[in-house]
Design a protein around this motif. Sequence first.
Motif, PDB file in Angstrom:
ATOM      1  N   ARG A  95       0.723  -1.241  -0.148  1.00  0.00           N
ATOM      2  CA  ARG A  95       0.019  -0.141  -0.158  1.00  0.00           C
ATOM      3  C   ARG A  95       0.714   1.234  -0.033  1.00  0.00           C
ATOM      4  O   ARG A  95       0.468   2.339  -0.624  1.00  0.00           O
TER       5      ARG A  95
ATOM      6  N   ARG B 113       0.634  -0.308  12.006  1.00  0.00           N
ATOM      7  CA  ARG B 113       0.664  -1.945  12.084  1.00  0.00           C
ATOM      8  C   ARG B 113       1.901  -2.314  12.722  1.00  0.00           C
ATOM      9  O   ARG B 113       2.981  -1.868  12.280  1.00  0.00           O
TER      10      ARG B 113
ATOM     11  N   ASP C 186      -2.279 -10.851   5.945  1.00  0.00           N
ATOM     12  CA  ASP C 186      -3.812 -10.656   5.819  1.00  0.00           C
ATOM     13  C   ASP C 186      -3.702  -9.208   5.686  1.00  0.00           C
ATOM     14  O   ASP C 186      -3.424  -8.457   6.660  1.00  0.00           O
ATOM     15  N   ASP C 187      -4.331  -8.853   4.753  1.00  0.00           N
ATOM     16  CA  ASP C 187      -4.531  -7.190   4.337  1.00  0.00           C
ATOM     17  C   ASP C 187      -5.268  -6.627   5.383  1.00  0.00           C
ATOM     18  O   ASP C 187      -5.021  -5.364   5.799  1.00  0.00           O
ATOM     19  N   ALA C 188      -6.400  -6.965   5.596  1.00  0.00           N
ATOM     20  CA  ALA C 188      -7.463  -6.524   6.527  1.00  0.00           C
ATOM     21  C   ALA C 188      -7.615  -6.805   8.075  1.00  0.00           C
ATOM     22  O   ALA C 188      -8.119  -6.146   8.828  1.00  0.00           O
ATOM     23  N   TYR C 189      -6.617  -7.635   8.258  1.00  0.00           N
ATOM     24  CA  TYR C 189      -6.860  -7.858   9.892  1.00  0.00           C
ATOM     25  C   TYR C 189      -5.209  -8.220  10.387  1.00  0.00           C
ATOM     26  O   TYR C 189      -4.304  -8.691   9.570  1.00  0.00           O
ATOM     27  N   TRP C 190      -4.980  -7.637  11.581  1.00  0.00           N
ATOM     28  CA  TRP C 190      -3.655  -7.749  12.193  1.00  0.00           C
ATOM     29  C   TRP C 190      -3.883  -8.813  13.554  1.00  0.00           C
ATOM     30  O   TRP C 190      -4.515  -8.736  14.259  1.00  0.00           O
TER      31      TRP C 190
ATOM     32  N   PRO D  20      -9.411  -6.100  13.338  1.00  0.00           N
ATOM     33  CA  PRO D  20      -9.394  -5.366  12.077  1.00  0.00           C
ATOM     34  C   PRO D  20      -8.660  -4.241  11.806  1.00  0.00           C
ATOM     35  O   PRO D  20      -8.442  -3.564  12.930  1.00  0.00           O
ATOM     36  N   ALA D  21      -8.050  -4.379  10.898  1.00  0.00           N
ATOM     37  CA  ALA D  21      -7.130  -3.066  10.356  1.00  0.00           C
ATOM     38  C   ALA D  21      -8.022  -1.728  10.415  1.00  0.00           C
ATOM     39  O   ALA D  21      -9.281  -1.889  10.091  1.00  0.00           O
TER      40      ALA D  21
ATOM     41  N   ALA E 171     -11.030  -1.456   7.917  1.00  0.00           N
ATOM     42  CA  ALA E 171     -11.134  -2.730   7.199  1.00  0.00           C
ATOM     43  C   ALA E 171     -12.725  -3.133   7.549  1.00  0.00           C
ATOM     44  O   ALA E 171     -13.170  -2.912   8.532  1.00  0.00           O
ATOM     45  N   SER E 172     -13.312  -3.622   6.202  1.00  0.00           N
ATOM     46  CA  SER E 172     -14.667  -3.977   6.340  1.00  0.00           C
ATOM     47  C   SER E 172     -14.633  -5.378   5.953  1.00  0.00           C
ATOM     48  O   SER E 172     -15.693  -6.210   6.144  1.00  0.00           O
TER      49      SER E 172
END
Length: 824
Positions: A512, A615, A773-777, A797-798, A801-802
């Motif tokens: 990103r 992050r 995982d792009d959306a979750y840490w 969730p980041a 993030a949805s």
Amino acid sequence: MARWTSSADTVRAVEAWELATTGPGAAAAPSDLPLDLRWLPAAVPGTAAAALADAGAWSFERPQGLHDKDVWYRARLEGQGPETLRFEGLATTAEVWLDDRRILLSDNMFLAHEVDVELSGEHVLAIAFRAIADRVAAVRPRGRWRAPMIAGDGLRRMRTTLLGHMPGWCPPVDVVGPWRPVTRIRGGGVRIREVGLRAEALDDQGGRLRVRVDLEPSAAAPTLAALCCAGAEAPLRETAPGRLEGELNLADVDRWFPNGYGPQPLYPVGIRLGEAALDLGRVGFRSIEVDRGTDGKGFALVVNGRKVFCRGACWTPLDVVSLNAAPEECRQALEQVRDAGFTMLRVSGTTVYETDLFYALCDELGILVWQDAMLANLDHPADDPAFVSSLVAEARHFLSRNQSSPSLAVFCGGSEAAQQAAMLGAPPDCWSGPITREVLPAVVAQLRPDLAYVENSPFGGPLPFAADEGVTHYYGVGAYRRPLEDTRRAGVRFASECLAFANVPEAATLRRLLPGPVGDPLWKRRAPRDSGAAWDFEDVRDHYVALLYGVDPVALRASDPERYLDLSRAAVAEVMEATFAEWRRPGSPTAGGLVWFLRDLWPGAGWGLVDAAGRPKSAFSALRRAFRPVQLAATDEGVNGLALHLLNDTPRPVEALLSFACLREGAVPVARAERAVALSPRSALTLSSAELLGGFFDVTYAYRFGPPSHDVCVAALRDARSGAVLAEAFHFPLGRGDARQALGLSARLDRDGEGWSLVVSTDRFAQSVHVVDDAYWPEDNWFHLAPGHEKRVRLRPAPGASASPLGRVEALNGLASCPYEAEP
């Protein structure tokens, strides 16, 4: 100057600011500004760079220099009658004008100012931030030494931040503008000039509050005045014209402890002044002492009679462009370190004093603060009365606004000035001076006598940076590429900085924010370096990649960049855990380690444990494990076997089961043992592998009587009642290596009332398991996993993030990854 307002006062921000730039000295007053000057909206508090960025005229890659310009701000005021204008911070040389009348001059960005004005309708409030480029570049009068990392020797005579002036590691941001709030105050209550508040923890577990209120000369003392706290109150008496004083003894207050060592009770404090009320915030009752050790050479903080291992990092501004992060972002960042077991943050002298919210949240969350004065590296002019006077006012302002903060634990005279002088060959009488030896400690003694004062960071010993005396900046493991054994050999007493690496962000962040290939010009520009050095901190990280995994990092980066990045992430995590295992063991002389630093200033493989988007990186996950209040660590003692160190920092006893096993090929136990252990509150225990096994076994492969019988040792500490894993430790007697094999790694998603979790298991020992995982840490990452047990990893969730969790689990020594996806 700390501003105190009563409930009868009206305080509101000055809003709707605009910004414009001119050549230096182009306009002496607002009336001289050209009518066709282009004005842009500007947020206050904030900086000119942030306003220009919002307008698309500034970015990290296309920064606009501002120190060679005059920067003007303006806003319209409307009102009638007397008001007070308060300026919390103006960077750096500023003139304030009301219409065409100059009402204030300021040349210290860390000072607050108040100006009484009389409003009579509509007015224009303007601030001219004058160009300072010539002053920054000035080389006369010359200091006794130069600081290579800082661009501009003239900064030694200026009261401004070094952010933006350190090209080796800081983005090119010229800090200019009203970086702290500008407010207007209409008085309605008693006029207060200054409040002094001191909270003391008493030997009998009670607490005492002392307060002094100085009224403005024109204000009459109220007939009834009282100090209120914890359901009790005491009268305030006029002890001199315009001065009220009182003392309140409290028997039923609890002690404030750092995170992990006990609770953090805070008690609201207020003053009643006739019909008005004054909110003094919250206080905590705690004592702080410094333990120098039996030889007088150590440095350890003792809080409420308990020695505390200070573990944490050096704080950096969350938004280096505006210097003003949103309150919710500040809370999230501090809760993140609280949850990771941090006990201390250091605000370095190369940055800025933080907001009131920062210190209030540290009070709430139990995070001790080591606060530097904003002095670093340079030979600051102790012979300049105006400079010293401004610095004293700055220190008084900071300590006054944080006079009741229990988290504030250390005040330090600054960063690396003594070290810089010594390393550049200056004689010992230059290493210390009256500013840090006499001036600042006198201010601290008057306003916060409960703090530990440190003359400089580092300081102590035959050289200011000697590791085995006083406080040090330890980079033996790190920049100086020493073997991991140096963490014991150096005899570190307290590392107020340590372990700097170019820490690689997770893949989602790179895609990103830094999508180019590893090693491209942008990537390398963001890699931190010491100015003038022929190496950077990626080279440092590569050294440990080669040391731990036996690979050529340069060749690997060219042939398999993704593998190179994974080994890079794993290497710094391993070094972090190994270092703190050594430092926290019973018998270690080390009483604290603060990693340089917490969060990246801009996107890239920076020093931050957390990337610029917030992050966590692999190093942060490793420290989350290393900083556990209830901890199990292992150290290789050679022919004495493996030492297992059990630590309980908490005020509660721990009943647990300690298990230990040596595994061949990561799966077959060739030796194992189990023992019930009881850890009393705030205690530590060391057990050798021989004690556990009850006989000889070459656990560390030190005797080498034959081929190695095992390749990994696994220790686990589990709660005796629930069986939950409290902590784990691992040892690699043959080293870690780069080999990969089939592991039988599996992962499944689970969802409960708190959200998503991954349940991970393996048939063979899995090394440096990580979640992509792009959306979750993941709350834990880059961890080792023993066979035969499931590990539950909470997914968060980041921000923004949805989507549901979608990613994969990998192990550094595994051939295949394990994908996961939430069912629709």
